[in-house]
Design an enzyme around this catalytic site. Structure first.
Site, PDB file in Angstrom:
ATOM      1  N   ARG A 164       8.800 -15.645 -32.958  1.00  0.00           N
ATOM      2  CA  ARG A 164       8.610 -16.860 -32.175  1.00  0.00           C
ATOM      3  C   ARG A 164       8.461 -16.502 -30.693  1.00  0.00           C
ATOM      4  O   ARG A 164       8.985 -15.485 -30.238  1.00  0.00           O
ATOM      5  CB  ARG A 164       9.810 -17.803 -32.352  1.00  0.00           C
ATOM      6  CG  ARG A 164      10.101 -18.178 -33.787  1.00  0.00           C
ATOM      7  CD  ARG A 164      11.383 -18.990 -33.880  1.00  0.00           C
ATOM      8  NE  ARG A 164      11.702 -19.403 -35.255  1.00  0.00           N
ATOM      9  CZ  ARG A 164      12.451 -18.711 -36.107  1.00  0.00           C
ATOM     10  NH1 ARG A 164      12.986 -17.547 -35.714  1.00  0.00           N
ATOM     11  NH2 ARG A 164      12.688 -19.154 -37.322  1.00  0.00           N
ATOM     12  N   LYS A 188      16.943 -17.903 -34.227  1.00  0.00           N
ATOM     13  CA  LYS A 188      17.656 -19.179 -34.248  1.00  0.00           C
ATOM     14  C   LYS A 188      19.069 -18.968 -34.793  1.00  0.00           C
ATOM     15  O   LYS A 188      19.291 -18.162 -35.689  1.00  0.00           O
ATOM     16  CB  LYS A 188      16.911 -20.193 -35.120  1.00  0.00           C
ATOM     17  CG  LYS A 188      15.615 -20.712 -34.492  1.00  0.00           C
ATOM     18  CD  LYS A 188      15.010 -21.804 -35.359  1.00  0.00           C
ATOM     19  CE  LYS A 188      13.783 -22.418 -34.687  1.00  0.00           C
ATOM     20  NZ  LYS A 188      13.179 -23.486 -35.512  1.00  0.00           N
ATOM     21  N   HIS A 259       2.579 -19.933 -31.886  1.00  0.00           N
ATOM     22  CA  HIS A 259       3.005 -20.264 -33.243  1.00  0.00           C
ATOM     23  C   HIS A 259       1.860 -20.096 -34.236  1.00  0.00           C
ATOM     24  O   HIS A 259       2.080 -19.815 -35.413  1.00  0.00           O
ATOM     25  CB  HIS A 259       3.563 -21.677 -33.298  1.00  0.00           C
ATOM     26  CG  HIS A 259       4.750 -21.804 -34.207  1.00  0.00           C
ATOM     27  ND1 HIS A 259       5.937 -21.154 -33.962  1.00  0.00           N
ATOM     28  CD2 HIS A 259       4.923 -22.480 -35.379  1.00  0.00           C
ATOM     29  CE1 HIS A 259       6.807 -21.437 -34.929  1.00  0.00           C
ATOM     30  NE2 HIS A 259       6.211 -22.232 -35.796  1.00  0.00           N
ATOM     31  N   ARG A 262       1.936 -16.628 -35.323  1.00  0.00           N
ATOM     32  CA  ARG A 262       3.035 -16.470 -36.294  1.00  0.00           C
ATOM     33  C   ARG A 262       2.581 -16.924 -37.678  1.00  0.00           C
ATOM     34  O   ARG A 262       2.806 -16.231 -38.678  1.00  0.00           O
ATOM     35  CB  ARG A 262       4.239 -17.283 -35.821  1.00  0.00           C
ATOM     36  CG  ARG A 262       5.453 -17.274 -36.743  1.00  0.00           C
ATOM     37  CD  ARG A 262       6.601 -17.976 -36.024  1.00  0.00           C
ATOM     38  NE  ARG A 262       7.695 -18.375 -36.899  1.00  0.00           N
ATOM     39  CZ  ARG A 262       8.708 -17.594 -37.242  1.00  0.00           C
ATOM     40  NH1 ARG A 262       8.750 -16.335 -36.820  1.00  0.00           N
ATOM     41  NH2 ARG A 262       9.679 -18.048 -38.015  1.00  0.00           N
ATOM     42  N   HIS A 285      13.439 -16.752 -41.221  1.00  0.00           N
ATOM     43  CA  HIS A 285      13.686 -18.079 -41.778  1.00  0.00           C
ATOM     44  C   HIS A 285      15.056 -18.101 -42.455  1.00  0.00           C
ATOM     45  O   HIS A 285      15.396 -17.198 -43.221  1.00  0.00           O
ATOM     46  CB  HIS A 285      12.622 -18.442 -42.816  1.00  0.00           C
ATOM     47  CG  HIS A 285      11.320 -18.844 -42.220  1.00  0.00           C
ATOM     48  ND1 HIS A 285      10.116 -18.714 -42.879  1.00  0.00           N
ATOM     49  CD2 HIS A 285      11.013 -19.370 -41.004  1.00  0.00           C
ATOM     50  CE1 HIS A 285       9.134 -19.150 -42.105  1.00  0.00           C
ATOM     51  NE2 HIS A 285       9.649 -19.555 -40.970  1.00  0.00           N
ATOM     52  N   TYR A 294       3.718 -20.988 -46.486  1.00  0.00           N
ATOM     53  CA  TYR A 294       2.587 -20.082 -46.364  1.00  0.00           C
ATOM     54  C   TYR A 294       1.923 -19.794 -47.698  1.00  0.00           C
ATOM     55  O   TYR A 294       0.758 -19.416 -47.750  1.00  0.00           O
ATOM     56  CB  TYR A 294       3.033 -18.786 -45.682  1.00  0.00           C
ATOM     57  CG  TYR A 294       3.552 -19.058 -44.289  1.00  0.00           C
ATOM     58  CD1 TYR A 294       2.685 -19.428 -43.274  1.00  0.00           C
ATOM     59  CD2 TYR A 294       4.908 -18.999 -44.007  1.00  0.00           C
ATOM     60  CE1 TYR A 294       3.160 -19.727 -42.011  1.00  0.00           C
ATOM     61  CE2 TYR A 294       5.393 -19.284 -42.741  1.00  0.00           C
ATOM     62  CZ  TYR A 294       4.513 -19.652 -41.748  1.00  0.00           C
ATOM     63  OH  TYR A 294       4.978 -19.944 -40.497  1.00  0.00           O
TER      64      TYR A 294
END
Length: 313
Positions: A164, A188, A259, A262, A285, A294
């Site tokens: 990211r 994150k 993004h 990504r 993730h 995806y």
């Protein structure tokens, strides 16, 4: 939102401040996420105060009826599925915290439901378009301009790792391991992961570190891997502009920012044979469901190729 927060009764204002402290110092969420969650809670508590007509309203008065009424007003005000889903998540986080903090006897959050987010296929680059974008960014780097060297290294690293933009801008010099060609990324929820990168990104990084970064560094520069034109840590807006310019130079490519790179990296990994779990780990993730998006991208592309090329399509 600021005016609504200032006008909350003191007990509600204190609860908001304590919740914000929890998100920042205990959950270590990003500034953007904190602002979104706190904003949602402020509007919920503003609704609580208005609906009860009580200047002394407290968090204890939050129940499933109030929560559903508030979501209904959001829906009637034009909020879409994605927005409603995020606001539901914000409120569930708040009510769970409020119960742990002793502000609620029972948590009504788990009983609150919202429309599922509509998952749309993100725009991506084809493999040859991604290569062309990297070549476009390399043209300026070949002239030795420090900003161009930085932007080329940024694009190569974003595409190579699928990280990211916020993660890239937080990188420090010691997060990079040239010998093993890996980068230590903090994502994150403060989760750390190690992500490999290839030879093109390694070459671009070496040129940036040996020629570009010394030219931009100042006496007050930090240990940031990437620097802005004035020597401070690189800003995400600058990264978005660099990606936009490079992709914009590629004929037929969809307009996108970091993004989009990504999304492209994840799709190309799966198309190349990578398994879903590995891609989940590389992207950082928390759940496999985020990565599964995806697989829909690759299936849609295969269907489009089939429709164009199969005689019985």
């Amino acid at each position: 939102m600021r005016a609504a927060r200032r006008n909350l009764p003191e007990p509600l204002g204190v609860a908001v401040a304590q919740f914000e402290h929890h998100l920042r110092w205990e959950r270590d969420l990003s500034g953007h996420t904190i602002r979104a969650y706190v904003g949602d809670v402020v509007w919920l508590l503003d609704h609580l105060q208005r609906s009860t007509g009580d200047d002394g309203a407290t968090v204890q008065e939050l129940d499933i009826t109030v929560l559903r009424e508030w979501l209904a007003t959001q829906h009637s005000g034009g909020a879409g599925r994605t927005t409603l889903a995020r606001r539901t998540a914000s409120i569930r986080t708040f009510t769970a915290w409020a119960m742990r903090a002793g502000l609620l006897v029972e948590d009504p959050g788990p009983r609150l439901s919202a429309p599922r987010k509509q998952r749309t296929l993100p725009p991506i680059l084809r493999k040859e378009q991604a290569g062309s974008a990297m070549e476009a960014s390399e043209v300026g780097a070949q002239q030795g301009d420090p900003v161009a060297l930085r932007d080329h290294a940024v694009l190569e690293l974003l595409y190579a790792t699928g990280m990211r933009v916020s993660e890239l801008c937080r990188l420090d010099l010691d997060h990079l391991d040239h010998d093993r060609r890996v980068v230590h990324v903090r994502g994150k929820g403060d989760r750390e992961r190690v992500v490999p990168f290839g030879v093109p990104a390694d070459r671009a990084l070496e040129r940036w570190l040996s020629q570009g970064r010394p030219a931009l560094a100042t006496a007050t520069s930090t240990t940031a891997l990437f620097l802005g034109a004035r020597g401070g840590r690189l800003d995400p807006r600058t990264v978005r502009r660099a990606v936009h310019d490079a992709v914009g130079a590629v004929a037929g490519a969809a307009d996108m920012g970091p993004h989009g790179l990504r999304h492209s990296a994840a799709t190309h990994l799966l198309e190349g044979g990578a398994d879903l779990r590995s891609v989940q780990e590389l992207l950082g993730h928390a759940t496999l469901s985020s990565t599964q998006l995806y697989t829909h991208v690759t299936v849609e592309r295969l269907k489009a190729i089939h429709d164009r090329t199969h005689p019985r399509s």
